[in-house]
Structures are given as structure tokens and as C-alpha cells.
Scaffold this active site. Structure first.
Site, short mmCIF file in Angstrom:
data_model
loop_
_atom_site.label_atom_id
_atom_site.label_comp_id
_atom_site.label_asym_id
_atom_site.label_seq_id
_atom_site.Cartn_x
_atom_site.Cartn_y
_atom_site.Cartn_z
N ARG A 43 0.81 -1.23 0.00
CA ARG A 43 0.00 0.00 0.00
C ARG A 43 0.84 1.27 0.00
O ARG A 43 0.32 2.37 -0.19
CB ARG A 43 -0.97 -0.02 1.21
CG ARG A 43 -1.99 1.10 1.17
CD ARG A 43 -3.08 0.94 2.20
NE ARG A 43 -2.59 0.61 3.51
CZ ARG A 43 -2.01 1.46 4.35
NH1 ARG A 43 -1.85 2.72 4.02
NH2 ARG A 43 -1.60 1.06 5.55
N LYS A 193 -7.58 -1.46 -19.75
CA LYS A 193 -7.85 -1.40 -21.19
C LYS A 193 -6.59 -1.78 -22.00
O LYS A 193 -6.19 -2.92 -21.97
CB LYS A 193 -8.38 -0.02 -21.57
CG LYS A 193 -9.34 0.58 -20.55
CD LYS A 193 -10.61 -0.23 -20.35
CE LYS A 193 -11.47 0.41 -19.27
NZ LYS A 193 -12.57 -0.38 -18.83
C1 LIG Z 1 -11.63 6.26 -20.62
C2 LIG Z 1 -11.79 5.51 -19.33
N1 LIG Z 1 -11.22 6.01 -18.22
C3 LIG Z 1 -11.34 5.38 -17.03
C4 LIG Z 1 -12.06 4.20 -16.91
C5 LIG Z 1 -12.17 3.54 -15.56
O1 LIG Z 1 -11.32 2.46 -15.50
P1 LIG Z 1 -11.55 1.18 -14.53
O2 LIG Z 1 -12.77 0.49 -15.01
O3 LIG Z 1 -10.28 0.41 -14.68
O4 LIG Z 1 -11.73 1.72 -13.17
C6 LIG Z 1 -12.65 3.66 -18.03
C7 LIG Z 1 -13.43 2.41 -17.93
O5 LIG Z 1 -14.12 1.99 -18.83
C8 LIG Z 1 -12.53 4.33 -19.29
O6 LIG Z 1 -13.11 3.86 -20.40
#
Ligand SMILES: Cc1ncc(COP(=O)(O)O)c(C=O)c1O
Length: 376
Positions: A43, A193
Site C-alpha cells: 500500500r 484497457k
Molecule cells: C476512458 C476511461 N477512463 C477510465 C475508466 C475507468 O477504468 P476502470 O474500469 O479500470 O476503473 C474507463 C473504464 O471503462 C474508461 O473507459
């Protein structure tokens, strides 16, 4: 070093015990402190596997330092709450990931934070700045309309008022766009992603100067959204192929965007790599590839959105993005479902809008699948 070389070679932990090529996984959550330079603890964001991934990401985004989080939202929320407090104000782009939009609407008030949503025009960011503005936040290309903001121009506005700027660089990935080089202070990724890239991990990253990362870290250790060693290992492994993955996704997305543009049942295709996109010139200047994300709006008089999405065989309707497989989603019932229908209408998110996360398959197979579903 070029990007692909950086992906493969930067930030790995030498395996001095066996000479193996891959970074060992240090699973301990407990580290001895006597004679250590610092107290190591997951952490505290300073375990060997966390540091190895951060080194790689810092090389790719050209930043001094960074933090790995357990999700993209953990990264985004920690940055905001670390830099902004009671009585402060944030200027935020309106067309952004629905979760971030919802975070502002649901939580800022409780923390005593005020905010103004603006278009992607730098002049609008400037006009919204107040004496108590403590953060400027952009997302480009944006989710789900693929709006393009001029990163250098927004960064210049922020710098001229000495306000920290942050960007959600998730859609572009570090392969296509490096906002810190264009003057943005803090680069954020949902690592779930393109960084992870295989639709099997959830993580986030914040990359910035040493000074700003120290400020963010002092709050981050209190909020506790750090990443475990096993996921760090999967992320490090995935980052090695990010260059070739994203390259193929760029190519496939451009081909599909061009194909969809000529279809009579489609009203509008949003892809920054199309010459007709209003942000094309800016995107060409600030991006080295146009990305694997696009969205399009069906003409609902000609094609029933439900029938279309159910008619797809290869492309699965699924949440998230950035994986190897092409997936589709309707933002109105997924990423932006928590917004009211009035808020969605204001953003231009209709029921006929679909967002496509283009994968690495053979593009002809993807186009055949889409054409079949559109015809059906
Ligand atoms: C452009 C974008 N930013 C942030 C996030 C948030 O990410 P996480 O789902 O990993 O928390 C997403 C999720 O779809 C996203 O598409």
C-alpha cells in the site's frame, strides 16, 4: 529506444538467482525494515513488481515517476482528492468516461468541491477558470464520442494560471499519444484497457513529475487502492506486446471507420483518423496513431439497434475495451447508464450510438460480421 523496444526491455527486474529473462514475482506483503532504504509495503506503492511496471510506464510516457492502482477509477479519484479539497474548484471536460462524470456528480459535492463541465475547446477551459480552480481535467480522444481536445493548448492554459492539469489517456494508450511531452502534468490510464490488453486484469496508473507524484502518493497511501504483485506481473507481461497490439488495432479501426462511413444506415462515424472528423488536424498533430476506438450512430429509421447488436456473431456485446477481441457496446445502457437521460441527450449519447473497441482479428472478418448484422 523506439516504443516497441521500450515495451519489451524497459523496467524489468533482473533475475539474479536463476538468470531467467522475466522479472521474478515478489509475492510478499511483508518486508524487513532493518537496514532498508525505505519501508516497503504494497500500500506504500513501492514493492519491486509495482516499481518495475512503473519504470516501464514512465519510459513509455516520458515521465519521472508514477503510481499503480487497483483500477482506473482508483487512479482518477485519488488524483482528484489528493489535489483538490473543500472550497476548491475543478474544470472538467464534459464528454468523458461515464464513470468519471458520475464520480464528479456523486462525490464532489460531499467533499465540498465545485466543478464546471466544459466542451473540448481550450477557450472554454480558460473561461471556466476561477480563483479557486485547482485542477484542469481532460480526456482525449473522449469516451464515447471520440472528441479531440488540443492537448498542448489546454496545457498552456493550465500552465499560464499555474493550475495542475490531468488527462485520461486511456483511449489513446502510451503508444499513440504522450500528453506529458505536450505539457500536461498528470497522465492517467485505466490499465484495464490497452495496458492490460487481454480483458483479464483491472488496474490503473498515474504518471507525472516526482514532485506531483509525491503529493498524490501521500493521499494514495490513505485511500489504499494499490496493486498486488500477481496483477503487476500480468501487466508487465502484457505491456511487452502493447506496441504491436495497438498498431494492429489502429489499422483495423481505420479500415472499419472508413467502411462504416459509406454505409447508408449509419448517420455518423466518430473516429479521429477520418479526414471528416472535426478534430482530425489536431489528432494528426498530437497522435502517432488514431487508436482502436470508434463510435457510430445508426439511423434508427432504417436499422433497429437491438436487431443489429443481436445479429453480430463474431463481435460480442461486452463492457470494457482495449482487449484483443473486438467488442461493441451501447453507451446509453453501459458506460453512461448512470447518467440521467437528459444528461445523455445533452452529451449526444443516443440509443442508436454504438462504441466499438477494435481488436487484432483479421479486419475482413470483422467487416463481414458488421455488414451481415446491418443487413439483417
Ligand atoms: C476512458 C476511461 N477512463 C477510465 C475508466 C475507468 O477504468 P476502470 O474500469 O479500470 O476503473 C474507463 C473504464 O471503462 C474508461 O473507459
Amino acid at each position: 529506444m523506439g516504443k516497441d523496444t521500450q515495451c519489451v526491455h524497459s523496467g524489468s527486474i533482473p533475475d539474479r538467482m536463476s538468470g531467467g529473462l522475466n522479472s521474478p514475482i515478489f509475492t510478499s506483503s511483508s518486508f524487513v525494515y532493518l537496514d532498508a532504504d525505505e519501508n516497503v509495503y504494497p500500500r506504500y506503492f513501492n514493492t519491486p513488481n509495482q516499481k518495475a511496471v512503473i519504470d516501464k510506464l514512465c519510459t513509455l510516457e516520458n515521465t519521472e515517476s508514477g503510481l499503480l492502482f487497483s483500477s482506473g477509477m482508483a487512479a482518477i479519484s485519488t488524483v482528484v482528492v489528493a489535489l483538490v479539497g473543500k472550497g476548491d474548484h475543478v474544470v472538467m471536460q464534459r464528454d468523458i468516461y461515464g464513470g468519471t462524470h458520475h464520480f464528479a456528480g456523486a462525490e464532489f459535492n460531499r467533499f465540498g468541491i465545485d466543478y464546471t463541465l466544459v466542451s473540448n475547446e481550450p477557450a472554454d477551459f480558460k473561461a471556466a477558470i476561477r480563483d479557486n480552480t485547482r485542477l484542469i481535467y481532460i480526456e482525449t480522444p473522449s469516451n464515447p464520442l471520440l472528441l479531440v481536445a488540443d492537448i498542448a493548448a489546454v496545457a498552456e492554459v493550465a500552465r499560464s494560471y499555474r493550475i495542475p492539469s490531468a488527462i485520461d489517456n486511456t483511449f489513446a494508450s502510451p503508444i499513440n499519444q504522450n500528453p506529458h511531452e505536450l505539457g500536461i502534468d498528470i497522465v492517467i490510464h485505466s490499465g484495464t484497457k490497452y495496458l492490460g490488453g487481454h480483458s483479464d486484469i483491472c488496474c490503473g496508473a498515474v504518471l507525472s513529475s516526482r514532485e506531483l507524484i509525491e503529493r498524490i502518493k501521500s493521499s494514495a497511501v490513505n485511500f489504499g487502492g494499490s496493486l498486488n504483485a500477481s496483477t503487476c506481473h500480468l501487466l508487465e507481461r502484457s505491456l511487452k506486446t502493447m506496441g504491436i497490439r495497438v498498431d494492429k488495432q489502429n489499422k483495423n479501426a481505420l479500415t472499419i471507420a472508413r467502411h462504416l462511413s459509406s454505409h447508408p444506415g449509419i448517420r455518423r462515424v466518430n473516429y479521429p483518423g477520418l479526414e471528416t472528423h472535426p478534430g482530425f488536424d489536431i489528432a494528426r498533430r498530437q497522435m502517432s496513431g488514431f487508436g482502436g476506438m470508434l463510435s457510430f450512430e445508426l439511423d434508427e429509421n432504417r436499422i433497429d439497434p437491438q436487431r443489429f447488436v443481436r445479429g453480430l456473431e463474431l463481435i460480442r456485446p461486452a463492457l470494457s475495451l482495449g482487449g484483443l477481441e473486438t467488442i461493441i457496446c451501447a453507451p446509453a445502457v453501459t458506460s453512461h447508464v448512470k447518467l440521467s437521460s437528459a444528461e445523455r441527450a445533452e452529451l449526444g449519447i443516443t440509443d442508436g450510438l454504438f462504441r466499438l473497441s477494435v481488436g487484432i482479428e483479421d479486419v475482413d472478418d470483422l467487416i463481414s460480421d458488421i455488414d451481415r448484422a446491418l443487413a439483417g
